[in-house]
Enzyme design. Sequence first.
Site, PDB file in Angstrom:
ATOM      1  N   ARG A 252      -2.957  -1.197  -7.099  1.00  0.00           N
ATOM      2  CA  ARG A 252      -2.596   0.143  -6.638  1.00  0.00           C
ATOM      3  C   ARG A 252      -2.692   1.085  -7.830  1.00  0.00           C
ATOM      4  O   ARG A 252      -2.875   0.662  -8.960  1.00  0.00           O
ATOM      5  CB  ARG A 252      -1.235   0.193  -5.941  1.00  0.00           C
TER       6      ARG A 252
ATOM      7  N   ALA B 262      -4.392   5.212  -8.495  1.00  0.00           N
ATOM      8  CA  ALA B 262      -5.684   5.809  -8.140  1.00  0.00           C
ATOM      9  C   ALA B 262      -6.868   5.249  -8.949  1.00  0.00           C
ATOM     10  O   ALA B 262      -7.851   4.764  -8.365  1.00  0.00           O
ATOM     11  CB  ALA B 262      -5.592   7.330  -8.273  1.00  0.00           C
TER      12      ALA B 262
ATOM     13  N   GLN C 128       7.799   1.448  -7.508  1.00  0.00           N
ATOM     14  CA  GLN C 128       6.857   1.363  -8.631  1.00  0.00           C
ATOM     15  C   GLN C 128       7.530   1.713  -9.957  1.00  0.00           C
ATOM     16  O   GLN C 128       7.150   1.192 -11.006  1.00  0.00           O
ATOM     17  CB  GLN C 128       5.668   2.314  -8.401  1.00  0.00           C
TER      18      GLN C 128
ATOM     19  N   ASP D 248      -3.229  11.469  -7.579  1.00  0.00           N
ATOM     20  CA  ASP D 248      -4.170  10.750  -6.710  1.00  0.00           C
ATOM     21  C   ASP D 248      -5.356  11.618  -6.328  1.00  0.00           C
ATOM     22  O   ASP D 248      -6.427  11.112  -6.007  1.00  0.00           O
ATOM     23  CB  ASP D 248      -3.450  10.242  -5.461  1.00  0.00           C
TER      24      ASP D 248
ATOM     25  N   ASN E  66       0.226  13.449  -5.316  1.00  0.00           N
ATOM     26  CA  ASN E  66       0.721  12.291  -6.078  1.00  0.00           C
ATOM     27  C   ASN E  66       1.833  11.630  -5.262  1.00  0.00           C
ATOM     28  O   ASN E  66       2.172  12.084  -4.157  1.00  0.00           O
ATOM     29  CB  ASN E  66       1.213  12.729  -7.459  1.00  0.00           C
ATOM     30  N   LYS E  67       2.400  10.589  -5.801  1.00  0.00           N
ATOM     31  CA  LYS E  67       3.416   9.798  -5.091  1.00  0.00           C
ATOM     32  C   LYS E  67       4.506  10.671  -4.481  1.00  0.00           C
ATOM     33  O   LYS E  67       4.963  11.624  -5.115  1.00  0.00           O
ATOM     34  CB  LYS E  67       4.016   8.787  -6.073  1.00  0.00           C
TER      35      LYS E  67
HETATM   36  O1  MRU Z   1       0.927   4.058  -3.810  1.00  0.00           O
HETATM   37  P1  MRU Z   1       0.491   3.897  -5.236  1.00  0.00           P
HETATM   38  O2  MRU Z   1       1.360   2.998  -6.039  1.00  0.00           O
HETATM   39  O3  MRU Z   1      -0.976   3.538  -5.326  1.00  0.00           O
HETATM   40  O4  MRU Z   1       0.642   5.358  -5.834  1.00  0.00           O
HETATM   41  C1  MRU Z   1       0.310   5.585  -7.175  1.00  0.00           C
HETATM   42  C2  MRU Z   1       0.550   6.978  -7.637  1.00  0.00           C
HETATM   43  O5  MRU Z   1       0.958   7.836  -6.897  1.00  0.00           O
HETATM   44  C3  MRU Z   1       0.169   7.288  -9.047  1.00  0.00           C
HETATM   45  O6  MRU Z   1       1.010   8.263  -9.585  1.00  0.00           O
HETATM   46  C4  MRU Z   1      -1.275   7.823  -9.076  1.00  0.00           C
HETATM   47  O7  MRU Z   1      -2.121   6.964  -8.356  1.00  0.00           O
HETATM   48  C5  MRU Z   1      -1.780   7.998 -10.450  1.00  0.00           C
HETATM   49  S1  MRU Z   1      -2.035   6.447 -11.268  1.00  0.00           S
HETATM   50  C6  MRU Z   1      -2.689   6.766 -12.803  1.00  0.00           C
END
Ligand code: MRU
Length: 347
Positions: free
Chosen positions: A49, A51, A195, A236, A246-247
């Site tokens: 997981r 991006a 996370q 993302d 983003n998250k």
């Molecule tokens: O659902 P996830 O764990 O894939 O979400 C990840 C995020 O939101 C990160 O902040 C984003 O992908 C940037 S990772 C460098």
Amino acid sequence: MNHETITPLYWQDEALVLLDQRRLPGEERWLHYTDVAGVVTAIREMVVRGAPAIGIAGAYGMVFAAEAAWRSAGADWRRQWQADVQALRHARPTAVNLAWAIDLMERFAAGLTGAPQAAMLGEARRLHEADLAANHRMGQLGAALIDANATVMTHCNAGALATAGHGTALGVIRDAHAAGRIARVFATETRPWLQGARLTSWELSRSGVPVQLITDGSAAHVMRTRGVSWVIVGADRVAANGDVANKIGTYGLAIAARAHGARVMVVAPRSTIDLATASGDDIEIEERAGEEITHIGGQRYAPAAVTAFNPVFDVTPAHLVDALVTEIGVLERPNRETLARLLAAAD
Ligand code: MRU
């Protein structure tokens, strides 16, 4: 695996090997994948997981797609592989890095003659290495914005585990810490996948960075009472006008940061910027199963009759972003014009 070499994925003997991030930090289990269906499932179920990391995994998935199509159709292989290409591209919708990597591999494939496997693998490896280099560059650029003795906050995991290594937001924090500028990092736990609790606090503590875990709900209180100078996050997708997906929870953190005099730094490689998406309103926000909220560890704790709404990303409007750090440069208060100029200068 030591802290210098935290990586979520590598290629070995015809297989893509993924660190199963669902099991961390309790168990370091590596899973081997040798076909497209496996890679699609691994992305969807969040074995891998973040991006950039799902983009890299998708690029290696394209090696399997090319191999399978060549085996069944020989020179006509590109007529055969669209179902696999589409399955990889759509494994998760919000992070543009996945579609970006699939498109890049597809364009590369268009120029190939003969058996494609070796060339496709070479291209996937190139993309993998370029991401690591971009993270080190962003780490230096972002760290330069941070004053001495800083208290910072990060959300989710935008670290080595979410990328080829080093990380985006956590790359900045690592480099600022190495330069002696970080007093303390608050990591939000990041419900419901945790996370922050499981991955970010694991990574930062292994790297010797002073990290303290907080609940998502305590972030505004911590900003008000603990003097947070920067909220540092990954992305993302960055839309053409500078809006940032983003998250889930990032938007609320950005509002709280503005209210408390903390600045917001978004750290994202060029591959996360999507000029084809006009604004945040046009970004598809992934919704995952309600069970991620109603259950913990397989055990239901919400009442049986209650359903849950589980959007897993949100959009932070560009006007709440103080700095966008990319490997091709830094923009303060990004907007449509400055973003277009930055990309035009780099292309
Ligand atoms: O659902 P996830 O764990 O894939 O979400 C990840 C995020 O939101 C990160 O902040 C984003 O992908 C940037 S990772 C460098």
